[in-house]
Design an enzyme around this catalytic site. Structure first.
Site, PDB file in Angstrom:
ATOM      1  CG  HIS A  31      66.423 -76.030 -61.669  1.00 21.07           C
ATOM      2  ND1 HIS A  31      65.143 -75.648 -61.336  1.00 21.07           N
ATOM      3  CD2 HIS A  31      66.385 -76.311 -62.997  1.00 21.07           C
ATOM      4  CE1 HIS A  31      64.371 -75.698 -62.402  1.00 21.07           C
ATOM      5  NE2 HIS A  31      65.103 -76.098 -63.424  1.00 21.07           N
TER       6      HIS A  31
ATOM      7  CD  GLU B 284      66.809 -73.741 -56.583  1.00 22.54           C
ATOM      8  OE1 GLU B 284      65.800 -73.017 -56.482  1.00 22.54           O
ATOM      9  OE2 GLU B 284      67.311 -74.051 -57.689  1.00 22.54           O
TER      10      GLU B 284
ATOM     11  CB  CYS C  43      60.827 -74.672 -59.607  1.00 21.59           C
ATOM     12  SG  CYS C  43      61.982 -76.065 -59.699  1.00 21.59           S
TER      13      CYS C  43
ATOM     14  CB  CYS D  92      64.449 -76.564 -56.555  1.00 19.64           C
ATOM     15  SG  CYS D  92      65.326 -76.686 -58.133  1.00 19.64           S
TER      16      CYS D  92
END
Length: 141
Positions: free
Chosen positions: A46, A48, A76, A79
């Site tokens: 992801h 992040e 999420c 993250c």
């Protein structure tokens, strides 16, 4: 956030969900960059996570105290947990995620009794971030 949006556009052009993130140090310098690359690599890639990894490598330390994480979509749980564990001081996001957001969209991991987390600011350039996501998914369908 504009730098994160540029990375999100790059992700979208590569067929990834258009999410971008940057880590900024106390002086305002971008020290980490990331964009979604799950389709290219794996489920943990992801934006992040990529930005936090990049910042840790560039700064030579995993504790990112004094830094801020800017991301185009609310993180999420994975993250948000990584942001908490990296000790960032601020988390700034654009569009709220009502399907998987862990900063208030679905749940708020930062009020669950873990060690003090970052200051959280949502809705920064929200419309631009949301439009990028909705345009991407409209074209996919």
């Amino acid at each position: 956030m504009r730098c994160a949006l540029a990375l999100a556009r790059e992700a979208g052009a590569a067929g990834e969900t258009p999410v971008g993130a940057v880590v900024v140090d106390a002086s305002g310098a971008v020290v980490g960059r990331g964009r979604n690359s799950t389709e290219e690599r794996d489920a943990t890639c992801h934006a992040e996570i990529e930005a936090l990894r990049d910042a840790a490598g560039n700064l030579g330390r995993w504790r990112l105290t004094g830094c801020a994480l800017y991301v185009t979509m609310e993180p999420c749980p994975m993250c948000a947990g990584a942001a908490m564990n990296s000790r960032i001081s601020e988390l700034v996001y654009g569009a709220r995620d009502t399907r998987a957001g862990a900063c208030g969209g679905v749940m708020n991991i930062f009020v669950e009794g873990f060690s003090p987390g970052p200051k959280i600011y949502g809705g920064v350039l929200e419309e631009e971030c949301r439009r990028l996501l909705s345009d991407f998914f409209r074209e996919k369908r």
